[in-house]
Design a protein around this motif. Structure first.
Motif, PDB file in Angstrom:
ATOM      1  N   HIS A  57      -6.388   1.448   5.616  1.00  0.00           N
ATOM      2  CA  HIS A  57      -6.895   2.813   6.216  1.00  0.00           C
ATOM      3  C   HIS A  57      -5.957   3.536   7.081  1.00  0.00           C
ATOM      4  O   HIS A  57      -6.211   5.040   6.970  1.00  0.00           O
ATOM      5  N   GLU A  58      -5.024   2.951   7.855  1.00  0.00           N
ATOM      6  CA  GLU A  58      -4.159   3.467   8.405  1.00  0.00           C
ATOM      7  C   GLU A  58      -3.283   4.462   7.592  1.00  0.00           C
ATOM      8  O   GLU A  58      -2.951   5.772   7.881  1.00  0.00           O
ATOM      9  N   LEU A  59      -2.716   3.932   6.482  1.00  0.00           N
ATOM     10  CA  LEU A  59      -1.750   4.151   5.515  1.00  0.00           C
ATOM     11  C   LEU A  59      -2.397   5.257   4.570  1.00  0.00           C
ATOM     12  O   LEU A  59      -1.779   6.093   3.870  1.00  0.00           O
ATOM     13  N   GLN A  60      -3.727   5.072   4.280  1.00  0.00           N
ATOM     14  CA  GLN A  60      -4.455   5.741   3.321  1.00  0.00           C
ATOM     15  C   GLN A  60      -5.843   5.960   3.442  1.00  0.00           C
ATOM     16  O   GLN A  60      -6.801   5.218   3.316  1.00  0.00           O
ATOM     17  N   PRO A  61      -6.160   7.149   4.317  1.00  0.00           N
ATOM     18  CA  PRO A  61      -7.428   7.226   4.870  1.00  0.00           C
ATOM     19  C   PRO A  61      -8.396   7.368   3.696  1.00  0.00           C
ATOM     20  O   PRO A  61      -9.650   7.062   4.355  1.00  0.00           O
ATOM     21  N   GLU A  62      -8.183   7.637   2.567  1.00  0.00           N
ATOM     22  CA  GLU A  62      -9.431   7.736   1.694  1.00  0.00           C
ATOM     23  C   GLU A  62      -9.508   6.561   0.864  1.00  0.00           C
ATOM     24  O   GLU A  62     -10.363   6.434  -0.003  1.00  0.00           O
ATOM     25  N   SER A  63      -8.894   5.541   1.410  1.00  0.00           N
ATOM     26  CA  SER A  63      -9.014   4.381   0.570  1.00  0.00           C
ATOM     27  C   SER A  63     -10.541   3.627   0.678  1.00  0.00           C
ATOM     28  O   SER A  63     -11.098   3.979   1.506  1.00  0.00           O
ATOM     29  N   VAL A  71       0.813  -1.202  -0.101  1.00  0.00           N
ATOM     30  CA  VAL A  71       0.092  -0.073  -0.132  1.00  0.00           C
ATOM     31  C   VAL A  71       0.815   1.143  -0.071  1.00  0.00           C
ATOM     32  O   VAL A  71       0.555   2.229  -0.634  1.00  0.00           O
ATOM     33  N   ASP A  72       1.801   1.283   0.735  1.00  0.00           N
ATOM     34  CA  ASP A  72       2.854   2.193   0.820  1.00  0.00           C
ATOM     35  C   ASP A  72       3.495   2.502  -0.643  1.00  0.00           C
ATOM     36  O   ASP A  72       3.427   3.525  -1.144  1.00  0.00           O
ATOM     37  N   THR A 125      -3.608   4.150  -6.554  1.00  0.00           N
ATOM     38  CA  THR A 125      -5.053   3.709  -6.484  1.00  0.00           C
ATOM     39  C   THR A 125      -5.342   3.842  -4.999  1.00  0.00           C
ATOM     40  O   THR A 125      -4.663   3.922  -4.049  1.00  0.00           O
ATOM     41  N   ASN A 126      -6.618   3.885  -4.854  1.00  0.00           N
ATOM     42  CA  ASN A 126      -7.136   3.871  -3.372  1.00  0.00           C
ATOM     43  C   ASN A 126      -8.275   2.782  -3.346  1.00  0.00           C
ATOM     44  O   ASN A 126      -9.072   2.855  -2.430  1.00  0.00           O
TER      45      ASN A 126
END
Ligand code: BGC
Length: 441
Positions: A203-209, A145-146, A152-153
């Protein structure tokens, strides 16, 4: 003759779906490679559709040129983490390149993190049979994800956990070839734990995922409606095949025919539901099937059967599946993450496509929140234990020469994607045999 177009909502995602081991080729460090080498598959995956050597480019071009605005692909865990303490940065860069390739073609990427395969070192540690896999999976997910969140999300944590668990641990057709329903349910429970951990990590790494999983949902009917044993078997099988993840995510308690698993951390871990729909099963009581709790399944007599009799064309089933999702999770967005049919000569695919999309249209016509449709698949790919005997691609593939063959469905699907709908002219042109069903006079 009636004329008209079944239109889809603005912004609808139109794409195809693929999976790493089925298209990349040269994956020699995962459980499926070992399974192939041990002789359990009709053919070997070999070069597959040769994406790892760069043919993804030409196939993405094909998809984009034919109007697709999205693509679902998967990451091969064994490539990016070949051993427990090594990340292969070159492999990760290749996935970044592929996702950038989709962006350059104005296509939305839907990324699957686990699609039936895992590295051999994970297999050696018992894979999903033990809970120890959960932090390992989470670590890999975080890394990916990083690396990929720029592109992408939209994520699928795990593809068809029910098929992975049942085919590998109850039926024995997938690695590791066990036939023990109890361990299949244990595997499913650990996959749900892994999914929940991945959901939170993403979600932690990409809140808008937007994170979900792809459920192989199989509507079922008893073979003989008045037979209480057939009805009982239908209910047991339905719960065992379909309900593990959905019940776990609804309540934190995963229900199975062999008992419940408390997985409180799973509750609420989905932002959308990915639906993989292929067909409807007919179920009956069968004394010879002790290993499957005395239930057997097949298709109705006189069904419209596919090329290798693998699937019955039952389009109403996709409508019923969406309806079940809407009833179970009101307002939850839905993406059709897979739907398709094996059909070398393309004699059934056009009508399968038209009839299923007509049913999907019925769901969006009720304002049910279906956001996209990913056809399985873009190009013929390695069909697991069935090898190359089944051809699911819009494009055909000559495995020896890597030549792509343009099936009529390519053009049919292109017209649908470009129109954002399916018209009477298209049906008349590509599958007149179902015209009356779709546009009754
Ligand atoms: C799987 C795909 C597979 C398709 C057709 C689905 O269950 O997710 O990997 O190729 O069915 O068999």
């Amino acid at each position: 003759m009636p004329q008209g177009t079944y239109h889809f909502p603005k912004g609808f995602l139109w794409g195809t779906a693929t999976a790493s081991h089925q298209v990349e080729g040269g994956n020699t460090n995962n459980n499926w490679h070992a399974w192939e080498e041990a002789g359990h598959t009709v053919h070997k995956s070999g070069l597959a559709a040769d994406w790892w050597n760069g043919r993804w480019r030409e196939d993405f071009d094909r998809a984009a040129e034919t109007g697709q605005n999205a693509h679902r692909l998967s990451i091969e865990w064994s490539r990016v983490q070949p051993t427990p303490d090594k990340w292969d940065e070159e492999a990760i860069e290749k996935y970044r390149l592929m996702l950038r390739g989709l962006r350059e073609r104005n296509m939305t990427a839907l990324v699957t993190l686990h699609h039936f395969t895992e590295p051999l070192w994970v297999t050696e540690r018992g894979a999903w049979e033990t809970e120890a896999i959960v932090p390992l999976f989470e670590k890999y997910v975080r890394k990916m994800v990083d690396a990929l969140k720029e592109y992408t999300n939209l994520w699928v944590t795990i593809n068809e956990p029910n098929v992975y668990a049942l085919s590998g641990y109850a039926v024995g057709a997938f690695p590791p070839g066990k036939k023990d329903l109890k361990s299949a349910m244990q595997v499913l429970a650990n996959m749900l734990r892994g999914h929940a951990a991945a959901y939170r990590a993403i979600h932690e790494l990409q809140p808008e995922s937007r994170v979900g999983y792809a459920l192989h949902f199989r509507p079922m009917v008893p073979r003989t409606g008045w037979n209480p044993l057939d009805r009982l078997m239908r209910n047991i099988r339905y719960e065992g095949v379909n309900m593990g993840f959905p019940t776990g995510i609804s309540t934190g308690v995963m229900k199975t025919p062999l008992g419940n698993f408390n997985i409180p951390e799973a509750k609420g871990t989905q932002d959308y539901l990915g639906l993989n729909y292929y067909s409807v099963d007919t179920v009956w009581f069968d004394l010879a099937k002790a290993g499957e709790m005395f239930s057997n399944s097949g298709y109705p007599k006189n069904a419209d059967m596919s090329d290798t009799n693998f699937l019955a064309n039952i389009p109403e089933g996709i409508y019923d599946s969406v309806k079940w999702i809407v009833r179970t999770y009101p307002n939850l967005p839905i993406i059709i993450t897979e739907n398709g049919v094996e059909d070398y000569d393309d004699h059934m695919r056009p009508r399968y496509l038209a009839q299923h999309l007509h049913q999907v249209w019925r769901t969006v016509n009720f304002n049910w929140p279906v956001k996209g449709y990913f056809h399985w698949s873009l190009v013929d790919n390695f069909e697991w234990e069935r090898g190359w005997t089944q051809r699911f691609g819009l494009w055909g593939l000559d495995v020896d020469t890597q030549k792509r063959i343009r099936r009529p469905s390519v053009d049919f699907y292109a017209e649908i994607c470009k129109e954002n709908g399916i018209s009477s002219e298209m049906v008349q042109k590509y599958c007149p045999e179902v015209f009356e069903k779709l546009f009754p006079s």
